[in-house]
Design a protein around this motif. Structure first.
Motif, short mmCIF file in Angstrom:
data_model
loop_
_atom_site.label_atom_id
_atom_site.label_comp_id
_atom_site.label_asym_id
_atom_site.label_seq_id
_atom_site.Cartn_x
_atom_site.Cartn_y
_atom_site.Cartn_z
N UNK A 1 -15.32 26.52 -4.33
CA UNK A 1 -15.41 25.90 -5.66
C UNK A 1 -16.43 24.76 -5.66
N UNK A 2 -16.41 23.95 -4.61
CA UNK A 2 -17.31 22.81 -4.53
C UNK A 2 -18.77 23.24 -4.46
N UNK A 3 -19.06 24.24 -3.65
CA UNK A 3 -20.44 24.72 -3.53
C UNK A 3 -20.94 25.25 -4.87
N UNK A 4 -20.10 25.98 -5.60
CA UNK A 4 -20.50 26.50 -6.91
C UNK A 4 -20.77 25.35 -7.88
N UNK A 5 -19.87 24.36 -7.91
CA UNK A 5 -20.05 23.24 -8.84
C UNK A 5 -21.28 22.41 -8.50
N UNK A 6 -21.45 22.08 -7.23
CA UNK A 6 -22.61 21.28 -6.84
C UNK A 6 -23.90 22.05 -7.04
N UNK A 7 -23.87 23.35 -6.80
CA UNK A 7 -25.05 24.17 -7.06
C UNK A 7 -25.42 24.19 -8.52
N UNK A 8 -24.42 24.34 -9.38
CA UNK A 8 -24.64 24.32 -10.83
C UNK A 8 -25.22 22.97 -11.25
N UNK A 9 -24.67 21.89 -10.70
CA UNK A 9 -25.15 20.56 -11.02
C UNK A 9 -26.60 20.38 -10.59
N UNK A 10 -26.92 20.84 -9.38
CA UNK A 10 -28.28 20.69 -8.87
C UNK A 10 -29.29 21.45 -9.72
N UNK A 11 -28.93 22.64 -10.14
CA UNK A 11 -29.83 23.42 -10.98
C UNK A 11 -30.03 22.77 -12.35
N UNK A 12 -28.96 22.17 -12.88
CA UNK A 12 -29.01 21.61 -14.23
C UNK A 12 -29.70 20.26 -14.28
N UNK A 13 -29.31 19.35 -13.43
CA UNK A 13 -29.80 17.97 -13.54
C UNK A 13 -30.18 17.36 -12.20
N UNK A 14 -30.23 18.14 -11.15
CA UNK A 14 -30.41 17.59 -9.82
C UNK A 14 -31.81 17.09 -9.51
N UNK A 15 -31.90 16.32 -8.43
CA UNK A 15 -33.16 15.80 -7.90
C UNK A 15 -33.21 16.12 -6.42
N UNK A 16 -34.31 15.75 -5.78
CA UNK A 16 -34.41 15.97 -4.33
C UNK A 16 -33.33 15.17 -3.60
N UNK A 17 -33.12 13.92 -4.05
CA UNK A 17 -32.12 13.07 -3.41
C UNK A 17 -30.71 13.66 -3.56
N UNK A 18 -30.38 14.17 -4.74
CA UNK A 18 -29.06 14.75 -4.94
C UNK A 18 -28.89 16.02 -4.12
N UNK A 19 -29.98 16.80 -3.98
CA UNK A 19 -29.91 18.02 -3.17
C UNK A 19 -29.58 17.70 -1.72
N UNK A 20 -30.18 16.63 -1.19
CA UNK A 20 -29.89 16.20 0.19
C UNK A 20 -28.43 15.78 0.31
N UNK A 21 -27.94 15.00 -0.67
CA UNK A 21 -26.55 14.53 -0.63
C UNK A 21 -25.58 15.71 -0.74
N UNK A 22 -25.86 16.65 -1.64
CA UNK A 22 -24.98 17.80 -1.82
C UNK A 22 -24.94 18.67 -0.56
N UNK A 23 -26.09 18.87 0.06
CA UNK A 23 -26.13 19.67 1.28
C UNK A 23 -25.34 19.01 2.40
#
Length: 341
Positions: free
Chosen positions: A206-228
């Motif tokens: 569930x978390x991977x799906x939500x964070x992936x959706x967030x990254x695609x919608x409004x994410x940045x490079x910094x958020x991608x690093x934090x999510x990973x």
């Protein structure tokens, strides 16, 4: 760095502290009917968070107060637009606190079972609705040109927000189960360890799906690093719990939630509450901020008192660091202290 950015970061830190600490409190409360077979075992679970749950809620109070003082426009729009869900969260937290205090006031099974139900519901509601609220902040809500929320309650119940609620709910359940396995011994510890592994797999998906959706919608490079990094920490925590390393598992879920929340704020910045209306005005760290003098005074206060609060809370966790089991629970509960329930 501008003081508006500094206070955006400080508010993010406060929310991180709240979710990583109160998160396992919520998990323990929700798992009360699952891991405890009798009143003695329920008292064991409540005692794991008895000395710390109220201190963990201080992070929420400070986060709300800091938002009110540093970003008054954000605070006003947020609390007017999200009035009903925030009211439900507040009521749930109050009822849950009363349950911790009152369940041991009478030696009556029905009395305790009703307060136990209050603990379960009072933990479930915030665990779900906090995710819904934060997801809506990230997604954006209808805010007009006067920076006022013009939507309704059902605007908040969109698929993305509901997925956010399921994310926080599943993560807090996992975090709570890991915490119980770290703080207890005997049958409860073994059961909590097994449950944490099972719930953790669901939470990870569930978390991977939500964070992936967030990254695609409004994410940045910094958020991608934090999510990973958050996803890797969660996987590491699950591997550790499978290996019986409860301490490392708790560190994994702790870091995963912290980095996940940090990533959400990184994805949001410099907005604090974007609008979905084409003719609306979204709130940013600039147009929602208080005066420079107010931020300066707040910064001085924060520099002085924040280390003191952190030191006191760290000392509390150190004092109550030992495991407990049914052998530590007296035959009849004592009423004066929360930690003896």
């Amino acid at each position: 760095m501008e003081l508006t950015t500094v206070w955006f970061c400080l508010i993010a830190v406060l929310w991180i502290g709240y979710f990583v600490l109160e998160g396992f409190d919520f998990g323990v409360g929700m798992l009360l009917p699952v891991l405890a077979k009798n009143d003695t075992e329920r008292r064991v679970l409540i005692n794991t968070i008895g000395p710390v749950w109220d201190g963990n809620e201080v992070w929420l109070l400070v986060a709300g107060g800091a938002t009110f003082a540093a970003f008054p426009e954000w605070y006003a729009t947020l609390f007017s637009g999200f009035y009903l869900p925030l009211l439900l969260i507040l009521v749930a937290l109050i009822v849950r606190g009363l349950a911790f205090e009152y369940r041991a006031k009478r030696d009556d099974a029905q009395w305790r079972s009703r307060w136990d139900l209050a603990i379960i519901i009072g933990s479930f509601v915030p665990a779900l609705l906090w995710g819904v609220a934060f997801a809506n902040i990230l997604r954006g809500v209808p805010i007009d040109a006067d920076m006022e929320y013009v939507g309704g309650f059902f605007n908040l119940l969109n698929p993305y927000a509901l997925l956010g609620g399921l994310t926080t709910l599943s993560l807090f359940l996992t975090h709570g189960a890991v915490f119980i396995s770290l703080k207890t011994d005997g049958r409860i510890r073994e059961h909590a360890r097994e449950l944490a592994a099972r719930i953790g797999v669901v939470a990870a998906v569930i978390t991977v799906v939500f964070l992936g959706w967030t990254q695609i919608s409004t994410g940045s490079i910094a958020s991608a690093v934090a999510f990973t990094a958050a996803a890797l920490a969660l996987v590491g925590g699950l591997v550790a719990i499978l290996g019986g390393r409860e301490g490392w598992a708790f560190l994994g879920t702790f870091v995963a939630i912290g980095l996940g929340v940090a990533g959400l704020f990184l994805a949001l910045f410099p907005d604090v509450m974007p609008t979905t209306l084409s003719d609306g005005v979204g709130l940013t760290t600039t147009n929602a901020a208080a005066t420079a003098y107010t931020l300066k005074i707040m910064t001085i206060v924060a520099v002085i008192f924040t280390p003191l609060v952190l030191a006191y809370q760290a000392w509390t966790y150190w004092v109550f660091r030992r495991r407990i089991s049914v052998d530590h629970i007296p035959a009849h509960p004592t009423t004066p202290a929360t930690s003896a329930r």
